[in-house]
Enzyme design. Structure first.
Site, short mmCIF file in Angstrom:
data_model
loop_
_atom_site.label_atom_id
_atom_site.label_comp_id
_atom_site.label_asym_id
_atom_site.label_seq_id
_atom_site.Cartn_x
_atom_site.Cartn_y
_atom_site.Cartn_z
N HIS A 233 0.85 -1.19 0.00
CA HIS A 233 0.00 0.00 0.00
C HIS A 233 0.88 1.24 0.00
CE1 HIS A 233 -3.97 -1.82 1.72
NE2 HIS A 233 -3.35 -2.70 0.94
N GLU B 44 0.83 3.93 1.76
CA GLU B 44 1.26 4.39 3.08
C GLU B 44 2.42 3.55 3.61
OE1 GLU B 44 -3.37 4.62 3.34
OE2 GLU B 44 -1.87 3.53 2.16
N CYS C 184 -6.54 2.11 5.48
CA CYS C 184 -7.19 0.87 5.91
C CYS C 184 -6.67 0.50 7.30
CB CYS C 184 -6.89 -0.25 4.90
SG CYS C 184 -5.17 -0.79 4.91
N CYS D 54 -2.84 -0.08 7.35
CA CYS D 54 -2.07 1.16 7.24
C CYS D 54 -2.21 2.02 8.50
CB CYS D 54 -2.47 1.93 5.99
SG CYS D 54 -1.94 1.06 4.48
#
Length: 163
Positions: free
Chosen positions: A55, A57, A85, A88
């Site tokens: 991801h 992040e 999410c 993260c």
């Protein structure tokens, strides 16, 4: 030079999301800022890397930690185009990021106010200040445009596929 406010930095995150989109990845981009400078960038790479943890992040957090030589990302601000999410937000909390600025909410997976809000859970040892809806429309349009195009391509493949 324009004033470096939240919109200024979010535009940098949107540009990072554009890099993901150029790779046929879901366009999510992230930057981390410290002392008025970008110290790391990341964009979604789940499909390219076939890595569920790739991801934007997490990529940016790892790069920032390496650059600072510390897992504690104190005095930083993380900008991301889509609400983080659970995974993260967990990493954000563990990295001690004090502030998260995001573009649009994620009603299907968000952990910063949509489905969950881990930012202010008293059971955890770190709180995160959230600043949502910065350039929300642009962030939302980037995502919806991507998925719209993806559906269009899938439909056209079905129509043109030999019987």
């Amino acid at each position: 030079m324009p004033e470096k406010n939240h919109e200024y930095w979010m535009r940098r995150a949107i540009a990072e999301a554009g890099k993901a989109q150029g790779k046929d990845e879901v366009p999510i981009g992230c930057i981390i800022v410290k002392n008025g400078k970008i110290i790391s960038r990341g964009h979604n790479l789940r499909e390219s890397a076939q890595d569920p943890a790739a991801h934007a992040e997490l990529i940016a957090i790892r790069k920032a930690a390496r650059k600072l030589g510390s897992w504690r990302l104190l005095d930083t601000t993380l900008y991301v185009t889509l609400e983080p999410c659970i995974m993260c937000m967990g990493a954000i909390i563990l990295a001690r990021v004090p502030t998260v600025v995001f573009g649009c909410f994620d009603p299907k997976g968000g952990a910063a106010g949509s489905l969950y809000d881990l930012s202010d859970d008293s059971r955890l040892n770190h709180r995160v200040q959230l600043i949502p809806r910065i350039l929300e429309e642009e962030c939302s349009q980037q995502l919806s445009g991507f998925f719209s195009e993806l559906r269009r391509r899938k439909r056209s493949r079905r129509v043109t596929a030999p019987a």
